[in-house]
Motif scaffolding. Structure first.
Motif, mmCIF file in Angstrom:
data_model
loop_
_atom_site.group_PDB
_atom_site.id
_atom_site.type_symbol
_atom_site.label_atom_id
_atom_site.label_comp_id
_atom_site.label_asym_id
_atom_site.label_seq_id
_atom_site.Cartn_x
_atom_site.Cartn_y
_atom_site.Cartn_z
ATOM 1 N N THR A 387 0.832 -1.169 0.015
ATOM 2 C CA THR A 387 0.042 0.102 0.030
ATOM 3 C C THR A 387 1.000 1.183 -0.003
ATOM 4 O OG1 THR A 387 -1.773 -1.361 1.361
ATOM 5 C CG2 THR A 387 -1.990 1.128 1.110
ATOM 6 N N TYR A 388 0.566 2.156 -0.904
ATOM 7 C CA TYR A 388 1.230 3.575 -0.947
ATOM 8 C C TYR A 388 0.763 4.486 0.173
ATOM 9 C CZ TYR A 388 3.090 7.921 -2.887
ATOM 10 O OH TYR A 388 3.903 9.023 -3.312
ATOM 11 N N LYS A 389 1.740 5.235 0.868
ATOM 12 C CA LYS A 389 1.294 6.260 1.715
ATOM 13 C C LYS A 389 2.029 7.291 1.627
ATOM 14 C CE LYS A 389 1.662 6.850 6.729
ATOM 15 N NZ LYS A 389 2.176 6.236 7.905
ATOM 16 N N SER A 390 1.338 8.553 1.412
ATOM 17 C CA SER A 390 2.132 9.885 1.306
ATOM 18 C C SER A 390 3.583 9.981 2.275
ATOM 19 C CB SER A 390 1.363 10.796 1.090
ATOM 20 O OG SER A 390 2.131 12.029 1.012
ATOM 21 N N GLY A 391 4.372 10.112 1.714
ATOM 22 C CA GLY A 391 5.651 10.642 2.785
ATOM 23 C C GLY A 391 6.111 11.941 2.450
ATOM 24 N N GLY A 392 5.321 12.739 1.748
ATOM 25 C CA GLY A 392 5.625 14.170 1.514
ATOM 26 C C GLY A 392 6.188 14.464 -0.102
ATOM 27 N N ASP A 393 6.769 15.620 -0.043
ATOM 28 C CA ASP A 393 6.990 16.018 -1.457
ATOM 29 C C ASP A 393 7.878 15.074 -2.307
ATOM 30 O OD1 ASP A 393 5.923 18.136 -0.382
ATOM 31 O OD2 ASP A 393 7.684 19.475 -0.670
ATOM 32 N N GLU A 394 8.847 14.192 -1.631
ATOM 33 C CA GLU A 394 9.875 13.483 -2.521
ATOM 34 C C GLU A 394 9.831 12.022 -1.979
ATOM 35 O OE1 GLU A 394 11.045 16.560 -1.504
ATOM 36 O OE2 GLU A 394 11.241 17.654 -3.465
ATOM 37 N N HIS A 395 9.018 11.584 -1.039
ATOM 38 C CA HIS A 395 8.862 10.618 -0.390
ATOM 39 C C HIS A 395 7.512 9.293 -0.574
ATOM 40 C CE1 HIS A 395 12.012 12.438 1.688
ATOM 41 N NE2 HIS A 395 12.769 11.458 2.032
ATOM 42 N N GLY A 396 7.700 8.366 -1.208
ATOM 43 C CA GLY A 396 6.581 7.552 -1.159
ATOM 44 C C GLY A 396 6.702 6.389 -0.521
ATOM 45 N N ILE A 397 5.821 6.110 0.572
ATOM 46 C CA ILE A 397 6.305 5.070 1.437
ATOM 47 C C ILE A 397 5.297 3.960 1.130
ATOM 48 C CG2 ILE A 397 5.919 4.264 4.033
ATOM 49 C CD1 ILE A 397 6.367 7.318 4.794
ATOM 50 N N VAL A 398 6.005 2.771 1.173
ATOM 51 C CA VAL A 398 5.277 1.340 0.754
ATOM 52 C C VAL A 398 5.122 0.764 2.000
ATOM 53 C CG1 VAL A 398 5.226 -0.983 -0.340
ATOM 54 C CG2 VAL A 398 6.099 1.447 -1.572
ATOM 55 N N ILE A 399 3.866 0.454 2.435
ATOM 56 C CA ILE A 399 3.459 -0.411 3.629
ATOM 57 C C ILE A 399 3.137 -1.941 3.108
ATOM 58 C CG2 ILE A 399 1.913 -0.621 5.581
ATOM 59 C CD1 ILE A 399 3.455 1.839 5.570
ATOM 60 N N VAL A 400 4.031 -2.773 3.844
ATOM 61 C CA VAL A 400 4.104 -4.282 3.170
ATOM 62 C C VAL A 400 3.027 -4.817 4.201
ATOM 63 C CG1 VAL A 400 5.548 -6.208 2.807
ATOM 64 C CG2 VAL A 400 6.353 -3.947 2.751
ATOM 65 N N SER A 401 2.220 -5.643 3.705
ATOM 66 C CA SER A 401 1.471 -6.216 4.413
ATOM 67 C C SER A 401 2.073 -7.314 5.270
ATOM 68 C CB SER A 401 0.025 -6.882 3.617
ATOM 69 O OG SER A 401 0.695 -8.123 3.100
ATOM 70 N N ASP A 402 1.449 -7.959 6.498
ATOM 71 C CA ASP A 402 2.001 -8.709 7.381
ATOM 72 C C ASP A 402 2.444 -10.035 6.411
ATOM 73 O OD1 ASP A 402 1.918 -7.180 9.587
ATOM 74 O OD2 ASP A 402 0.049 -8.158 10.084
ATOM 75 N N GLU A 403 1.602 -10.552 5.634
ATOM 76 C CA GLU A 403 1.605 -11.581 4.729
ATOM 77 C C GLU A 403 2.816 -11.605 3.628
ATOM 78 O OE1 GLU A 403 -1.366 -10.128 4.779
ATOM 79 O OE2 GLU A 403 -1.777 -11.099 6.691
ATOM 80 N N ALA A 404 3.146 -10.373 3.272
ATOM 81 C CA ALA A 404 3.969 -10.156 2.151
ATOM 82 C C ALA A 404 5.438 -9.956 2.866
ATOM 83 C CB ALA A 404 3.599 -8.984 1.153
ATOM 84 N N ARG A 405 5.748 -9.925 4.099
ATOM 85 C CA ARG A 405 6.855 -9.560 4.676
ATOM 86 C C ARG A 405 8.096 -10.464 4.224
ATOM 87 N NH1 ARG A 405 5.565 -5.676 10.069
ATOM 88 N NH2 ARG A 405 3.909 -4.481 8.936
ATOM 89 N N SER A 406 7.767 -11.474 4.424
ATOM 90 C CA SER A 406 9.007 -12.535 3.977
ATOM 91 C C SER A 406 9.050 -12.683 2.542
ATOM 92 C CB SER A 406 8.681 -13.760 4.780
ATOM 93 O OG SER A 406 7.437 -14.500 4.093
ATOM 94 N N SER A 407 7.964 -12.592 1.717
ATOM 95 C CA SER A 407 8.142 -12.970 0.350
ATOM 96 C C SER A 407 8.554 -11.777 -0.523
ATOM 97 C CB SER A 407 6.860 -13.342 -0.210
ATOM 98 O OG SER A 407 5.798 -12.373 -0.077
ATOM 99 N N TRP A 408 8.389 -10.590 -0.037
ATOM 100 C CA TRP A 408 8.620 -9.289 -0.962
ATOM 101 C C TRP A 408 9.943 -8.624 -0.487
ATOM 102 C CZ3 TRP A 408 8.872 -3.687 -0.397
ATOM 103 C CH2 TRP A 408 8.833 -3.274 -1.673
#
Lengths: 454, 454
Positions: A387-408
């Protein structure tokens, strides 16, 4: 005059390399002149550029254009990020899908909106390969870009409220021979256009905008259009072409039947009421334009519309992807060809990655972008575990789901792609659109109509 | 090579007109070269531009820069809309107010963030007249713009995650002699920077980013910084300078005491814990940078910070205007110098006017812009009886309150001004910033660092 003449010659020389999309030399020479105006040369632009710019300003004008993030032949991993990319296979499939979709309506004209791509080269591609009659533009800088690339039929689907802009518009028509049409909703605009058309010795087709529920510009449906149409008919250098009935927010009503009902009732209904009122007053009106990517099948089936203006379909975006069609399925008539290529700058932990695609690379006005994978030939394929989360002008934060933490397992220096929430204002942030085919850069398009629009 | 050499000579000639802000000829000549790279000339840019661009691409690069919306001497009514404007009296008063505000902390360094204005010329003004030591940048195109204008101390307050970007950064330092510093939060970034600094024979100061609650980049406060600092110290061409503790969203916490508590507890506390952990491991850390327009007085009073990075204060924006200070009053330490000049294109009725400032002229990420009046010497003065409503890409709708319907008589062709919700991404949409004094255009600044940042 020497320096300007020299630079102009150089630019003209470069422009005159053989290229199937380019116009004759004289038109092109004139088209680069706004950038290089000088008293020793005939002025092209009547507004700000007719005054001689100072040397520093020339230099600055040359400096502000950003270099492209990619060169032909690179693979996606070599492209400088954040970059706006388009998968050419998917874009071309989208063009074909639109042609197929309107085949049952052979008299319906397709005039794709250039506010989506803002590139004269893509507009030309749509005319040559996509069944387009010309373009819609909504800003003067889009009109300039389209004329520069030789688009021969430009509809400025917006109002112009001052003499300088009207003059500029007419001048472009005169200089390039482009067929022009434009919207009005007030006799003030009619007077400005008549004045500009007369000065330049050309004719402009004028279309009356009718407010069919967006509550933006436009006269109310019905008899309000009559005196306005009469003022156009009375003008010596204007032709009354018909009406526009466009409803912007109806494009994004999720439920298909609800979306359809708005178009058939309020939009086509308002258009019909206006055409009838004009006829009753003895004014023939045989033309109605409107529609967008979210609703064009309904404008087509209504029988009231002669022309549709979808723009986003060549790209799609996350917001259009949330529209529903029959059986509550997601709208996937067109594939996600447009994506932002971003780089992971930091990965503080397994649940979070920070990319370089922030508020200056992707517009958030229609929601955050959708994280995706790039798949050759399929473009951007959405992922649900990131999931994308705004981190301001030059940052886009990616939130990794619990399930995806080991595979991504992507980390610092790796690439990720995002599907923009809204394609138009996102394209507007970029000077270049990187055309990719099967993971390789095939073409870099200039987003020449980018900008606030003055 | 002839054409490129000719164009380069011409551009250089223009650049070398006397101007107090400009750098020596050789540096400038190099600075325009990225635009004009050619095999017969030494390559300036190692990434995409080192490959020869095709002729059409050169031409397109020249075409994409938009002409300015105004020329010096015009009054606001003559400026082409939509235009981004700054009242110079108010901007200069804001610069003075900041200097006065940090006077009680004589050892505190002011390094204004260039991501607000993205103009090398404004950065120079801040160094010359505003007490600034240099700038913060957050994208490579900002770094390029600042170096081009001769800013001699540039802090890239972001992470770099690939070798080409690191090389480009070091190369700018080498070519221009600019003092460079940068953030890291991972040893991968340290290795890339060391490699780049070594290749270019320069030294780069490196600062560790600490996550003090924004959950973006940064190591966690405390001992996590120790191995990272050690890796910097071990690098032959890097110097460990200290830490950054910046909390972006704390800038916009409305209540003053709440805002202050976040900075003194979590932000300064996290910084202090990190400095202590470094000291315990035998690593001296005497430098901490951070703070923004919303919180800098608290970073100043904390005693932990040596440097602050406010950027928006020279402009202000509607969102910062919603912050509160003592007694629940609105934050007005700085005036609203920045505004969008828009034109009314259509006024369908007394309750609604439609302007040409839409999603491509003003960013909505921090709320809609505030309608305002322009007052000479006071900049933009908010109005409460007019409300902005998004009308899409190129339309900004003004809703007129019932009370204002008879008194607000502006109509088609008239001008109105808006205070952007968020200054940084709004400035990013514009190529030019029109500097106005007492209603007249005094200067047009190029927003040379505009763009997605690649």
């Amino acid at each position: 005059g020497f320096d300007t003449a020299c630079m102009l010659k150089t630019v003209a020389h470069r422009l005159l390399q053989p290229s199937s999309y380019l116009r004759p030399a004289s038109a092109l020479l004139r088209s680069v002149q706004p950038r290089l105006d000088h008293p020793s040369l005939p002025p092209f632009r009547s507004l700000s550029m007719s005054t001689v710019m100072k040397a520093e300003e020339y230099a600055a004008a040359l400096n502000v254009a950003r270099p492209p993030p990619a060169v032909v032949g690179q693979v996606l991993n070599e492209v400088n990020t954040p970059a706006l990319c388009v998968d050419l296979d998917v874009m071309e499939a989208n063009m074909k899908a639109m042609s197929a979709s309107i085949k049952p309506y052979p008299s319906l004209i397709l005039r794709p909106h250039a506010k989506a791509h803002k590139s004269g080269e893509i507009a030309q591609k749509l005319v040559r390969e996509g069944g387009a009659v010309g373009v819609c533009c909504q800003k003067m800088c889009e009109v300039e870009e389209m004329a520069r690339w030789g688009v021969e039929d430009i509809f400025y689907s917006n109002e112009i409220a001052n003499q300088q802009k009207a003059d500029r518009f007419a001048q472009i028509g005169k200089e390039t021979g482009t067929k022009l049409s434009i919207l009005v909703d007030d006799t003030v605009q009619v007077a400005l256009l008549e004045n500009a058309a007369k000065k330049n010795g050309i004719n402009i087709d004028v279309i009356i905008e009718v407010n069919v529920g967006q509550d933006r510009c436009g006269v109310e449906p019905g008899a309000d259009a009559v005196p306005l149409a009469q003022s156009i008919i009375n003008a010596s250098h204007l032709t009354f072409k018909g009406i526009q009935a466009y409803q912007g927010w109806a494009q994004h009503v999720r439920d298909k039947e609800e979306r359809r009902a708005i178009i058939l009732d309020k939009v086509a209904g308002g258009a019909k009421a206006t055409i009838d009122a004009l006829k009753k007053a003895g004014i023939d009106c045989n033309f109605c334009t409107g529609g967008g990517t979210g609703t064009y099948p309904f404008e087509a089936e209504s029988g009231v519309f002669n022309e549709i203006q979808p723009g986003s379909y060549i790209f799609m975006d996350a917001d259009y992807g949330r529209n529903l069609v029959d059986g509550g399925r997601a709208f996937r008539d067109f594939g996600f060809s447009l994506f932002i290529l971003a780089e992971i700058m930091s990965k503080p932990n397994s649940g979070r990655a920070v990319t370089d695609a922030g508020l200056k690379a992707v517009s958030l006005d229609s929601g955050v972008p959708t994280a995706a994978d790039y798949v050759e030939g399929k473009g951007a394929v959405p992922r649900e575990d990131l999931t994308y989360k705004s981190g301001g002008d030059e940052h886009g934060i990616v939130i990794v789901s619990d399930e995806a933490r080991s595979s991504w397992t992507k980390t610092v220096g790796d690439r990720i792609v995002f599907i923009p929430g809204h394609c138009d204002p996102t394209v507007n942030m970029h000077d270049w659109l990187v055309g990719v085919r099967k993971g390789k850069v095939e073409k870099v398009f200039a987003v020449g109509g980018r900008g606030p629009g003055h």
